[in-house]
Design a protein around this motif. Structure first.
Motif, PDB file in Angstrom:
ATOM      1  N   GLU A   1      -6.882   0.703  -5.462  1.00 32.59           N
ATOM      2  CA  GLU A   1      -6.960   0.658  -4.092  1.00 32.59           C
ATOM      3  C   GLU A   1      -6.758  -0.805  -3.416  1.00 32.59           C
ATOM      4  N   TYR A   2      -6.533  -0.943  -2.133  1.00 31.85           N
ATOM      5  CA  TYR A   2      -6.540  -2.131  -1.546  1.00 31.85           C
ATOM      6  C   TYR A   2      -7.381  -2.041  -0.407  1.00 31.85           C
TER       7      TYR A   2
ATOM      8  N   LEU B   1     -14.085   0.173  -2.680  1.00 27.60           N
ATOM      9  CA  LEU B   1     -12.529   0.549  -3.008  1.00 27.60           C
ATOM     10  C   LEU B   1     -12.874   1.368  -4.414  1.00 27.60           C
TER      11      LEU B   1
ATOM     12  N   SER C   1       0.894  -1.182  -0.029  1.00 25.05           N
ATOM     13  CA  SER C   1      -0.151   0.123   0.089  1.00 25.05           C
ATOM     14  C   SER C   1       0.861   1.236  -0.031  1.00 25.05           C
TER      15      SER C   1
ATOM     16  N   TYR D   1      -7.021  -6.449  -3.995  1.00 26.10           N
ATOM     17  CA  TYR D   1      -6.603  -5.475  -4.755  1.00 26.10           C
ATOM     18  C   TYR D   1      -7.834  -5.073  -5.726  1.00 26.10           C
TER      19      TYR D   1
END
Length: 457
Positions: free
Chosen positions: A366-367, A362, A308, A386
């Motif tokens: 993004e994670y 998300l 991240s 992810y």
């Protein structure tokens, strides 16, 4: 005729049931003749019985569909004999055991299933063996008929352009998702509890308790209802530790306790047959301890921080650290298992609830935060996801949905190929359906002109 055959070929491609000959021979009768073979009322009745045992709801039209499928299977199986298509005893055994395990699972236990079937499971398996053998031969021949079918981009384009453009399907939101999974790793001391449990069960067997009884009561494997018996299989059917033990022992010999990725086992060789062996075993699954889960959480938090923060690319981290063998060598990307083309685009409506909740907030790139989950084997683990891509709902488009349209075009070409085969085969094969089934709409394709006149009255 081609249109009707296309409809029933679609049913055949998804058909996987099989029947058994009834015990009550006095009330049995022939309901269809296909070339040199016959189909009995009991074959259809037992198909219906299995349909209900597998959770189906009562359906007055089921028996018409069942007879149609049996006719098609007979045609394929008879050609398979001509073409010398064979199936081995181990193939039949494997299919029988797998289907029996599923029926037991759905029924709740073996006793309840036997009560529903009104016979022992062993007796039911033997009744189904010749029917399943015929089904497997039919499946193999069907595979040879369509195995060389390929589809070109030009054919995909023509297929798409041939669809009614005003009624093209709308696709729901689709996503591409990656994952990194970390499984708990137990220390030798933590594992010893499970090993000792397996050693205790083995001692019962060595001291004279029946192996099958111990397996039924204590094994944590799906084979427990069958006394731990797995049926005949080759070396490559099992993980290497299990195969090494199974093929080392003599008939009747009981192995020491040994470990695989599933836990601790011990087994007994029942019979050898060439390069195949039939064994029964007891499995004690290892389960994560509180301490092992804490270590796992710390490890995945560390991986998450590196990914991240941009210190480590996601696909690299997946390859290095993920314990999911199905995704780690694919850069961590999850495959849509319901798609024959193995695309990474997955409709959100088929995602498991836990996964949907993780990726729903998300944005692409993004994670999710690491979270605990239960994997397919029932074991606890940790992962984070992810979100690579999110495609909003849209009308089918050749550019955006090529993989799905290609899959549909391939299926259409396959159905047409099988339709041509059945149309040719029915012209050269005598097929007769008994009078009380001639009102079935789906069976009219098999009726002779005289039969059709009777059905129309």
């Amino acid at each position: 005729m081609m249109k009707n055959l296309l409809i029933i070929i679609t049913l055949l491609l998804s058909f996987c049931s099989f029947g058994a000959k009834a015990q009550e021979k006095l009330i049995d009768r022939v309901v269809a003749t296909v070339g040199s073979g016959i189909i009995l009322q009991s074959d259809i009745d037992n198909q219906y019985m299995q349909y209900l045992a597998n959770g189906g709801t009562p359906d007055s039209d089921f028996k018409c569909s069942a007879l149609q499928q049996l006719i098609m299977t007979k045609l394929l199986a008879q050609q398979a004999v001509i073409d010398s298509v064979e199936v081995t005893e181990s193939e039949v055994d494997d299919q029988l055991n797998a289907r029996m395990r599923e029926m037991v699972r759905r029924a709740g236990n073996q006793e309840r299933l036997e009560g529903f079937l009104k016979r022992s499971l062993l007796q039911y398996k033997e009744e189904m063996r010749p029917i399943l053998s015929e089904q497997l031969k039919a499946n193999k021949l069907q595979g040879t008929i369509v195995q060389k079918i390929t589809i070109t981009p030009q054919e995909v384009k023509r297929y798409f352009e041939g669809l009614n453009q005003d009624s093209l399907p709308h696709f729901n939101t689709e996503v591409e998702i990656g994952e990194i999974v970390v499984n708990p790793v137990l220390t030798k001391e933590e594992k010893s509890v499970f090993r000792e449990k397996a050693e205790g069960f083995r001692k019962q067997v060595i001291d004279g308790t029946d192996f099958g009884t111990v397996a039924r009561f204590y094994s944590e494997d799906g084979s427990a209802p069958y006394g731990g018996e797995l049926g005949f299989a080759t070396r490559d059917a099992y993980v290497k530790e299990f195969s090494a033990m199974a093929f080392r022992l003599k008939e009747g010999e009981v192995s020491p306790v040994f470990e695989t990725q599933f836990g601790f086992h011990f087994l007994q060789v029942l019979e050898r047959r060439g390069e195949e062996v039939n064994v029964r075993h007891v499995l004690v699954k290892t389960k994560p301890t509180t301490a092992s889960l804490e270590r796992t959480k710390a490890k995945i938090d560390s991986i998450y921080d590196k990914v991240s923060s941009g210190k480590l690319p996601f696909h690299t981290a997946a390859t290095l650290y993920s314990d999911n063998k199905e995704t780690k060598f694919n850069g961590g990307m999850v495959i849509n298992e319901q798609s024959q083309s193995r695309t990474t685009l997955i409709p959100v409506d088929i995602l498991e609830k836990e996964l949907f909740v993780a990726i729903d907030p998300l944005k692409p790139g993004e994670y999710s935060k690491p979270f605990q989950f239960t994997d397919r084997t029932g074991q606890l683990a940790y992962k984070f996801n992810y979100l690579k891509t999110r495609i909003p709902p849209h009308k089918a488009s050749l550019d955006q949905d090529f993989a799905k349209i290609q899959e549909a075009a391939q299926e259409d070409k396959t159905r047409r190929k099988l339709s041509e085969w059945f149309e040719k085969k029915t012209k050269a094969t005598f097929v007769h359906v008994s009078d009380d089934f001639q009102q079935c709409e789906e069976l009219k394709i098999w009726l002779t002109p005289k039969d059709n006149d009777i059905a129309a009255k």
